[in-house]
Write a protein that holds these residues in place. Structure first.
Motif, mmCIF file in Angstrom:
data_model
loop_
_atom_site.group_PDB
_atom_site.id
_atom_site.type_symbol
_atom_site.label_atom_id
_atom_site.label_comp_id
_atom_site.label_asym_id
_atom_site.label_seq_id
_atom_site.Cartn_x
_atom_site.Cartn_y
_atom_site.Cartn_z
ATOM 1 N N THR A 90 -6.786 -5.069 3.829
ATOM 2 C CA THR A 90 -7.620 -4.200 2.982
ATOM 3 C C THR A 90 -7.124 -4.415 1.824
ATOM 4 O OG1 THR A 90 -7.916 -2.615 4.565
ATOM 5 C CG2 THR A 90 -8.079 -1.893 2.296
ATOM 6 N N TYR A 91 -7.926 -4.787 0.968
ATOM 7 C CA TYR A 91 -7.535 -5.052 -0.548
ATOM 8 C C TYR A 91 -8.392 -4.828 -1.650
ATOM 9 C CZ TYR A 91 -3.199 -8.066 0.706
ATOM 10 O OH TYR A 91 -1.857 -8.457 0.852
ATOM 11 N N PRO A 92 -8.345 -4.592 -2.808
ATOM 12 C CA PRO A 92 -9.464 -4.391 -3.843
ATOM 13 C C PRO A 92 -10.429 -5.685 -4.013
ATOM 14 C CG PRO A 92 -7.183 -4.501 -4.899
ATOM 15 C CD PRO A 92 -6.920 -4.723 -3.678
ATOM 16 N N GLU A 127 -9.114 6.160 7.017
ATOM 17 C CA GLU A 127 -7.888 6.340 6.642
ATOM 18 C C GLU A 127 -6.880 6.859 7.756
ATOM 19 O OE1 GLU A 127 -4.172 7.985 5.215
ATOM 20 O OE2 GLU A 127 -5.545 9.174 6.209
ATOM 21 N N LYS A 130 -6.166 3.509 9.842
ATOM 22 C CA LYS A 130 -5.755 2.224 9.124
ATOM 23 C C LYS A 130 -4.737 1.415 9.714
ATOM 24 C CE LYS A 130 -2.613 4.713 6.103
ATOM 25 N NZ LYS A 130 -1.372 4.295 6.597
ATOM 26 N N ASN A 134 -3.507 -0.775 3.741
ATOM 27 C CA ASN A 134 -3.011 -0.135 2.751
ATOM 28 C C ASN A 134 -3.876 0.677 2.238
ATOM 29 O OD1 ASN A 134 -2.073 0.595 0.254
ATOM 30 N ND2 ASN A 134 -1.186 -1.277 -0.251
ATOM 31 N N ALA A 135 -3.941 2.096 2.456
ATOM 32 C CA ALA A 135 -4.487 3.248 2.301
ATOM 33 C C ALA A 135 -5.186 3.024 0.609
ATOM 34 C CB ALA A 135 -3.992 4.541 2.803
ATOM 35 N N ALA A 136 -4.290 2.617 -0.192
ATOM 36 C CA ALA A 136 -4.817 2.698 -1.468
ATOM 37 C C ALA A 136 -5.995 1.889 -1.904
ATOM 38 C CB ALA A 136 -3.319 2.333 -2.369
ATOM 39 N N TYR A 137 -6.217 1.057 -1.071
ATOM 40 C CA TYR A 137 -7.301 0.049 -1.141
ATOM 41 C C TYR A 137 -8.723 0.376 -0.527
ATOM 42 C CZ TYR A 137 -3.603 -2.191 -3.713
ATOM 43 O OH TYR A 137 -2.680 -2.734 -4.348
ATOM 44 N N HIS A 139 -12.039 1.603 0.829
ATOM 45 C CA HIS A 139 -13.300 1.838 -0.057
ATOM 46 C C HIS A 139 -14.600 2.104 0.896
ATOM 47 C CE1 HIS A 139 -16.505 0.335 -2.517
ATOM 48 N NE2 HIS A 139 -15.524 0.372 -3.637
#
Length: 208
Positions: A90-92, A127, A130, A134-137, A139
């Motif tokens: 999981t990435y931007p 989430e 996950k 990485n939860a920050a990314y 979508h």
């Protein structure tokens, strides 16, 4: 090259004793001479296909470099894997695009497994499930985003994972089911939601 005294895999899942002749990287026959190399009863199986792994040998597919992909492909080939479909994390979108471009530009050497696809494991996941992602990314499922990254990959994405309970999932499956294999993954979906996803076009499950 000729090899005898092998246990050769058959389409029905059994093995038969015999020999193989090989020219270049292709099996050309099963008749061999008495001077063929004796393999001592080793098993001969078709090259395997690895649909889901992230890295090995100190490298990760998401390093996004030719060096990393070559390291993975070389190691896999040494262990009987002829074709690979490594997974992203999981990435931007920008990072996923860089990884996709590196994969599209890479080509296998004779001693390396073929890169036959990419498995997009994130970012369209729950989430709550996950795992190591990485939860920050994370979508929301997004067909347009997938297509943008797919374009960078030159069509290499063969699997797209998503959690079908997320808003927009069913619409995304509807849009993408004819373009990529949809897999239910990292999800809190109940039975009915999973069934609905399959009705819309999902075809498999990751981490079942």
């Amino acid at each position: 090259m000729e090899f005898r005294n092998l246990k050769i895999y058959q389409p029905d899942g059994t093995f038969r004793s015999g020999g193989l002749s090989i020219s270049g990287d292709r099996i050309t026959g099963t008749e061999v001479g008495s001077d063929a190399a004796d393999m001592g009863g080793l098993y001969a199986i078709p090259g395997l296909v690895d649909l889901h792994f992230h890295g090995c040998m100190g490298y990760d597919f998401c390093d996004g470099t030719a060096e990393a992909i070559s390291a993975l492909a070389s190691y896999q080939a040494q262990n009987g894997v002829a074709a690979i479909c490594p997974a992203t994390m999981t990435y931007p979108e920008e990072k996923l695009s860089e990884i996709a471009q590196a994969a599209a530009a890479w080509s296998a050497e004779p001693h390396e497994a073929a890169l036959v696809g990419i498995n997009m494991e994130g970012p369209f996941i729950s989430e709550k499930k996950k795992g190591a992602q990485n939860a920050a990314y994370l979508h929301a499922p997004d067909a347009a985003m997938f297509r943008r990254v797919q374009e960078k990959a030159g069509g290499l994405f063969k699997l797209c994972d998503l959690a079908p309970e997320l808003p927009g999932s069913m619409e995304t499956i509807d849009e993408l089911a004819g373009e990529v294999r949809i897999s239910i993954a990292h999800t809190t979906a109940d039975y009915d939601t999973a069934c609905e996803a399959f009705k819309h076009g999902a075809r498999q499950v990751t981490h079942l």
